[in-house]
Design a protein around this motif. Structure first.
Motif, mmCIF file in Angstrom:
data_model
loop_
_atom_site.group_PDB
_atom_site.id
_atom_site.type_symbol
_atom_site.label_atom_id
_atom_site.label_comp_id
_atom_site.label_asym_id
_atom_site.label_seq_id
_atom_site.Cartn_x
_atom_site.Cartn_y
_atom_site.Cartn_z
ATOM 1 N N UNK A 88 0.800 -0.976 0.020
ATOM 2 C CA UNK A 88 -0.104 0.050 -0.092
ATOM 3 C C UNK A 88 0.800 1.209 0.106
ATOM 4 N N UNK A 89 1.797 1.256 0.785
ATOM 5 C CA UNK A 89 2.709 2.428 0.853
ATOM 6 C C UNK A 89 3.803 2.792 -0.346
ATOM 7 N N UNK A 90 4.253 1.498 -0.886
ATOM 8 C CA UNK A 90 5.140 1.768 -2.008
ATOM 9 C C UNK A 90 4.394 2.444 -3.171
ATOM 10 N N UNK A 91 3.103 2.497 -3.309
ATOM 11 C CA UNK A 91 2.609 2.967 -4.280
ATOM 12 C C UNK A 91 2.628 4.878 -3.905
ATOM 13 N N UNK A 92 2.257 4.867 -2.798
ATOM 14 C CA UNK A 92 2.860 6.404 -2.374
ATOM 15 C C UNK A 92 4.191 6.912 -2.559
ATOM 16 N N UNK A 93 5.020 6.136 -2.172
ATOM 17 C CA UNK A 93 6.453 6.511 -2.565
ATOM 18 C C UNK A 93 6.579 6.862 -4.021
ATOM 19 N N UNK A 94 6.012 5.914 -4.855
ATOM 20 C CA UNK A 94 6.293 5.918 -6.300
ATOM 21 C C UNK A 94 5.475 7.037 -6.949
ATOM 22 N N UNK A 95 4.369 7.406 -6.491
ATOM 23 C CA UNK A 95 3.399 8.509 -7.094
ATOM 24 C C UNK A 95 4.351 9.910 -6.590
ATOM 25 N N UNK A 96 4.937 9.977 -5.435
ATOM 26 C CA UNK A 96 5.531 11.193 -5.007
ATOM 27 C C UNK A 96 6.316 11.510 -5.825
ATOM 28 N N UNK A 97 7.140 10.588 -6.262
ATOM 29 C CA UNK A 97 8.346 10.675 -7.314
ATOM 30 C C UNK A 97 8.050 11.220 -8.616
ATOM 31 N N UNK A 98 6.694 10.782 -9.003
ATOM 32 C CA UNK A 98 6.371 11.204 -10.372
ATOM 33 C C UNK A 98 6.156 12.771 -10.185
ATOM 34 N N UNK A 99 5.740 13.233 -9.158
ATOM 35 C CA UNK A 99 5.381 14.695 -8.958
ATOM 36 C C UNK A 99 6.538 15.427 -8.852
#
Length: 481
Positions: A347-358
């Protein structure tokens, strides 16, 4: 440790990469770079090559950072311009107040700089439910989905709720009592802690670090609204120069003329296995035809559990990795990701990836059991070690992020170095976990030669020696006449 990166490529590219995945040659580039000039961040190197500039619709120059578009199409920036702060501060002082915890302030930092774009504040109930149940938010404008796997919320207790009353805006107080932000058009709704914990972690087992620190003692209400931050969040810990915002990172990628950016997150010191994987990623991108791939080495800088190596020690260790040439300073940017750590696995690794897109990264390296931890009450991993990378390949809203598979890296005892695991001679390989690495350092024992650069290892030894000194019993003072 195994890594994967998600990558949308042609079949010919995949065949080519599959062939070269079996080799492990040293990375080399033909790019000729000019002598680097250090900026205020000692681990960020710029060159004297000119920045690419474009003209906006009104003729004003702006930096073109088009490797990957931020979620929602525009990067959120919620820090009030300096020229407008005076009236805002006066307004905030007259509002009902909400006192923030240290972790709350880390989330204010995250939201204000656009890491969670297009989120513009602490979640209201409709955003919270979408995040909790769907791991994504649907944009009201065009109906598209952006990933948002972790609820970003602000908890308040009954007393604070009563103080707020019918006010539509509140002031947010820092630890010293100064007002650091305004939350506007607020909404207060019930904080069902058990549901939040179960859906975020997949368990309500006792002992989850973030839960015990930030959720169990929190209030029974959640406060959502639009955020206005009165001035940039600073920690005054000697590391603020490393806390580059998504906007600053995009500008740096453009200054270096990056045609690919690959991000690697750590909450542990960098050993040579990590470096092997990062360097091999760059080699593969060069083989694909990219001319100047840039590594974003992006350690997590918010809340971590008590036995993790502190941020200041990790940053010092990372600097030694660059000084020793394990990673190339000209093609590496080291910066701090300000998010708190949940240890919520897939669940959290999605947040880590999404933030790096930004932040502008279009490639993301994901390792074995990303964002995972041991089960708090049983002797096993809390999550399946392979589920993080599998979830990233399917997660809604992350389709534009690129991922590429790697084999496991381990210590090759026949070569005395970190290498890709070869099953045909499995007995030659030693797996050194983060727990084992910390055990070496705590005991003062050196790991095998080639596991970590010597100067980086000295940083860890010094840290654990200091802990032992602090924990040793104090001798009674001897007074003399």
């Amino acid at each position: 440790m195994s890594l994967s990166i998600k990558l949308h490529v042609t079949t010919s590219h995949l065949n080519y990469l599959n062939h070269h995945a079996k080799t492990n040659t040293n990375t080399s580039t033909s790019n000729i770079r000019t002598k680097p000039i250090y900026t205020s961040n000692p681990l960020i190197i710029t060159t004297s090559r000119s920045r690419k500039m474009s003209l906006g619709s009104y003729g004003a120059p702006f930096i073109k950072s088009s490797l990957i578009e931020p979620d929602g199409g525009a990067l959120v920036d919620l820090v009030v311009p300096e020229s407008q702060r005076g009236p805002k501060i006066l307004e905030a002082e007259a509002l009902p107040k909400v006192k923030l915890t240290k972790i709350d302030i880390e989330w204010v930092h995250v939201i204000s700089e656009g890491w969670a774009s297009p989120l513009r504040g602490f979640m209201r109930e409709d955003e919270y439910l979408q995040s909790l149940h769907f791991n994504a938010l649907r944009l009201k404008g065009n109906g598209s989905l952006v990933n948002m796997s972790l609820p970003i919320v602000l908890a308040i207790d009954d007393q604070t709720k009563e103080k707020i009353g019918n006010s539509s805006n509140v002031g947010l107080l820092g630890p010293s009592g100064d007002c650091i932000a305004i939350l506007r058009s607020i909404e207060i709704y019930k904080h069902n802690k058990e549901e939040r914990i179960a859906r975020t972690w997949g368990t309500i087992a006792v002992g989850l670090p973030y839960v015990e620190e930030a959720i169990t003692p929190a209030g029974n209400w959640l406060l959502g609204g639009d955020l206005e931050v009165l001035k940039p969040i600073k920690y005054n810990d000697g590391l603020d120069n490393y806390r580059l915002s998504p906007k600053q990172l995009r500008e740096e990628f453009d200054r270096r003329e990056a045609d690919a950016v690959f991000a690697f997150q750590l909450r542990n010191p960098v050993h040579n296995g990590h470096a092997l994987l990062m360097n091999d990623t760059r080699k593969r991108l060069l083989e694909m035809g990219y001319k100047n791939p840039i590594l974003l080495l992006h350690p997590l800088g918010g809340f971590t559990k008590a036995d993790d190596v502190p941020l200041s020690v990790r940053m010092e260790q990372h600097s030694k990795v660059l000084e020793d040439g394990v990673l190339d300073p000209e093609t590496t940017i080291v910066a701090i990701f300000p998010s708190p750590m949940h240890y919520a696995g897939p669940t959290e690794v999605q947040w880590h990836a999404k933030a790096r897109i930004n932040a502008g990264a279009n490639f993301y390296i994901v390792g074995r059991d990303p964002a995972g931890m041991g089960h708090p009450t049983e002797k096993r991993d809390l999550y399946d070690p392979d589920h993080g990378k599998k979830v990233l390949s399917m997660a809604p809203g992350l389709e534009k992020l690129n991922i590429l598979p790697f084999r496991v890296a381990a210590y090759d005892t026949s070569e005395n170095k970190m290498a890709f695991f070869d099953p045909s001679r499995a007995k030659d390989f030693l797996f050194i976990s983060g727990t084992k690495m910390r055990a070496y350092a705590k005991s003062g024992e050196n790991p095998p030669d080639g596991f970590m650069c010597p100067n980086g290892w000295k940083v860890l030894l010094k840290y654990y020696e200091s802990l032992q000194t602090e924990e040793s019993p104090q001798q009674p003072a001897v007074l003399s006449a």
